[in-house]
Enzyme design. Structure first.
Site, PDB file in Angstrom:
ATOM      1  N   HIS A   1     -15.530  -7.238  18.229  1.00 14.40           N
ATOM      2  CA  HIS A   1     -14.851  -6.032  18.537  1.00 14.40           C
ATOM      3  C   HIS A   1     -13.409  -5.853  18.058  1.00 14.40           C
ATOM      4  O   HIS A   1     -12.560  -5.476  18.223  1.00 14.40           O
ATOM      5  CB  HIS A   1     -14.272  -6.168  20.059  1.00 14.40           C
ATOM      6  CG  HIS A   1     -15.671  -6.590  20.797  1.00 14.40           C
ATOM      7  ND1 HIS A   1     -16.105  -5.390  21.962  1.00 14.40           N
ATOM      8  CD2 HIS A   1     -16.308  -7.583  21.477  1.00 14.40           C
ATOM      9  CE1 HIS A   1     -17.109  -5.947  22.641  1.00 14.40           C
ATOM     10  NE2 HIS A   1     -17.156  -7.219  22.274  1.00 14.40           N
TER      11      HIS A   1
ATOM     12  N   SER B   1      -2.071   3.210  -7.583  1.00 14.98           N
ATOM     13  CA  SER B   1      -1.907   4.460  -7.335  1.00 14.98           C
ATOM     14  C   SER B   1      -1.012   5.480  -8.287  1.00 14.98           C
ATOM     15  O   SER B   1      -0.198   4.736  -8.972  1.00 14.98           O
ATOM     16  CB  SER B   1      -1.325   4.133  -5.692  1.00 14.98           C
ATOM     17  OG  SER B   1      -0.374   5.585  -5.707  1.00 14.98           O
TER      18      SER B   1
ATOM     19  N   LYS C   1       0.933  -0.369  -5.149  1.00 18.12           N
ATOM     20  CA  LYS C   1      -0.337  -0.154  -4.864  1.00 18.12           C
ATOM     21  C   LYS C   1      -1.517  -1.067  -5.555  1.00 18.12           C
ATOM     22  O   LYS C   1      -1.462  -0.827  -6.682  1.00 18.12           O
ATOM     23  CB  LYS C   1      -0.682   1.109  -4.587  1.00 18.12           C
ATOM     24  CG  LYS C   1      -0.032   1.956  -3.257  1.00 18.12           C
ATOM     25  CD  LYS C   1      -0.110   1.195  -2.000  1.00 18.12           C
ATOM     26  CE  LYS C   1      -1.755   1.688  -1.491  1.00 18.12           C
ATOM     27  NZ  LYS C   1      -1.715   3.012  -0.962  1.00 18.12           N
TER      28      LYS C   1
ATOM     29  N   GLU D   1     -13.875   1.062  -0.804  1.00 17.47           N
ATOM     30  CA  GLU D   1     -14.293   2.364  -0.243  1.00 17.47           C
ATOM     31  C   GLU D   1     -15.266   3.263  -0.550  1.00 17.47           C
ATOM     32  O   GLU D   1     -15.975   4.046   0.075  1.00 17.47           O
ATOM     33  CB  GLU D   1     -12.866   2.880  -0.498  1.00 17.47           C
ATOM     34  CG  GLU D   1     -11.869   2.197   0.255  1.00 17.47           C
ATOM     35  CD  GLU D   1     -10.330   2.484  -0.299  1.00 17.47           C
ATOM     36  OE1 GLU D   1     -10.037   3.731   0.239  1.00 17.47           O
ATOM     37  OE2 GLU D   1      -9.899   2.026  -1.238  1.00 17.47           O
TER      38      GLU D   1
END
Ligand code: ARG
Length: 453
Positions: free
Chosen positions: A155, A276, A282, A289
């Protein structure tokens, strides 16, 4: 001269013609188309349908067509509707009218089914080779981190301590099931439709078993109607791709989370990270992804193919031309996803101290319940009593007296429980997270990889 149209009075509408044409997609199968035609012409020669010299001439001409494709010098013509037309047109240019005998007793229906199967079987072999490399990357990291402790999650809540090696190998075994599925699908695809002609079977005395063997199939399809419309091999390819994508997506999702500043368990090598355009600090896990995103697209390819197939009443319908694009797209995606994921895992930086810092004493609550069980307290009651102890504060900081007020079964030796490594070592049964169990898994995993090499 076109492949068809003898009875037609009007020229085709230009847009409708382009709509029908499949060359942009099926030119990917040029090698299979030429090899399939060469085998067919050999079979026609052996059956005495073509004279030996005619068959030899066509086969040699096809070899020249093959060489042009291989050298990148093949030039498509405006009238090339699909790869079959293109190959036959060029063959005619190279060897003259005898090329017109190639298509004897054959249809594009059995031809395309044959080409596509051969293409899929080869693609499956390539996926399998890539898959083995991802597994090897997981094994290598698991070996380095067989004893590295971190919280295991259910969970997405901290549950029990595990080793990072155990976590890595959990993904090895999912991929091992993928390997078995791709192997089984490749074997199931190896049935030859050639000789089924348009739908009813060929009218010439072709030795279909020999033809199947010539092309590397294990046998000839038993029923011509079935053989023409059977795209189970494509559906299996896409199911395998969708499930493999799902597995890779789960790895990716976990690593995205573990690479956040909040977790800091891992970081991606620069070579597998993106920056980025706005925020200089970043370092984004784009490859992970994208893997998660492409898994969704792969799932869509499967759904699209099955929906296309379900309405086909008999043998060939043009709907079937929609079968190749999703399979080719799925292959092209996996052909990059798998090596990129392998590289990401191999170069992953792991921070054992960050993992250790995330181990809090609450992860040992189960140990405390098991302790009471060893003191003959029924497990249900032990679970409840430990709950009462947890309410008092951090487990390893709770005074013994306070615990004994909850149950006299707690004794001084309870302090021995506050040891994450010891908790891991208790999971020594087959498949558990103890270092010894992980080493046993590693040995088994390596044996599988060695057998495949
Ligand atoms: N381009 C077609 C396909 O990919 C080849 C088979 C065409 N057969 C036909 N009867 N029109 O399905």
């Amino acid at each position: 001269m076109k492949l068809w149209g003898g009875t037609f009075d009007e020229a085709p509408d230009a847009l409708a013609y382009r709509y029908n044409a499949s060359l942009p997609v099926d030119q990917r199968m040029w090698a299979q188309d030429v090899r399939g035609s060469q085998a067919w012409v050999r079979a026609l020669g052996k059956a005495g349908v073509l004279a030996a010299d005619e068959a030899a001439q066509i086969e040699a001409g096809l070899e020249r067509v093959y060489a042009e494709f291989a050298a990148g010098s093949f030039v498509f013509a405006a009238g090339d509707e699909d790869i079959h037309t293109a190959v036959e047109r060029r063959l005619g240019e190279l060897i003259g009218p005898v090329a017109g005998k190639l298509h004897t007793g054959r249809s594009r229906n059995d031809q395309v089914a044959t080409d596509f199967r051969l293409w899929v079987m080869e693609a499956e072999g390539r996926v399998l080779a890539h898959l083995r490399k991802v597994q090897a990357a997981l094994v290598e990291q698991a070996e380095a981190h067989a004893a590295t402790l971190l919280p295991g999650y259910t969970h997405m809540q901290r549950a029990q301590p595990i080793t990072f090696g155990h976590w890595l190998l959990s993904h090895f075994w999912a991929l091992e099931r993928d390997v078995a599925r791709w192997q089984a699908s490749r074997a199931a695809a190896a049935v030859c439709p050639l000789g089924s002609a348009a739908l009813a079977g060929t009218a010439y005395p072709i030795d279909r078993a020999a033809l199947a063997a010539d092309l590397g199939f294990t046998r000839a399809a038993e029923n011509s109607l079935d053989a023409i419309g059977d795209r189970d091999f494509a559906a299996e390819f896409l199911f395998n791709a969708a499930l493999l994508g799902t597995h890779l997506s789960r790895v990716a999702e976990a690593l995205v989370i573990y690479a956040t500043a909040e977790f800091g368990f891992v970081s991606l090598a620069d070579a597998y990270s993106s920056g980025s355009s706005l925020m200089p600090q970043k370092k984004n896990p784009d490859v992970l992804e994208l893997t998660r995103g492409k898994a969704g697209t792969l799932l869509g390819h499967l759904t699209g193919l099955l929906a296309m197939l379900k309405g086909l009443a008999s043998a060939y319908d043009k709907d079937l031309q929609e079968d190749k694009a999703p399979v080719i797209a799925a292959f092209d995606a996996l052909d990059v996803m798998l090596p990129v994921i392998a590289g990401t895992i191999t170069t992953l930086k792991v921070y054992p101290e960050r993992m250790a810092a995330a181990l809090d004493a609450a992860l040992l609550a189960t140990e405390l319940a098991d302790y009471l069980v060893r003191k003959r307290v029924p497990f249900r009651e032990a679970h409840h009593l430990v709950g009462l102890v947890i309410k008092l504060g951090p487990l390893n900081a709770t005074p013994l007296a306070a615990m004994q007020a909850i149950s006299p079964a707690f004794e001084a030796d309870v302090a021995e429980l506050w040891d994450f490594a010891a908790a891991v070592e208790r999971r020594a049964a087959l498949g558990g997270t103890s270092v010894a169990s992980v080493r046993a898994q590693l040995a088994e995993a390596k044996a599988r990889l060695a057998a495949a090499a």
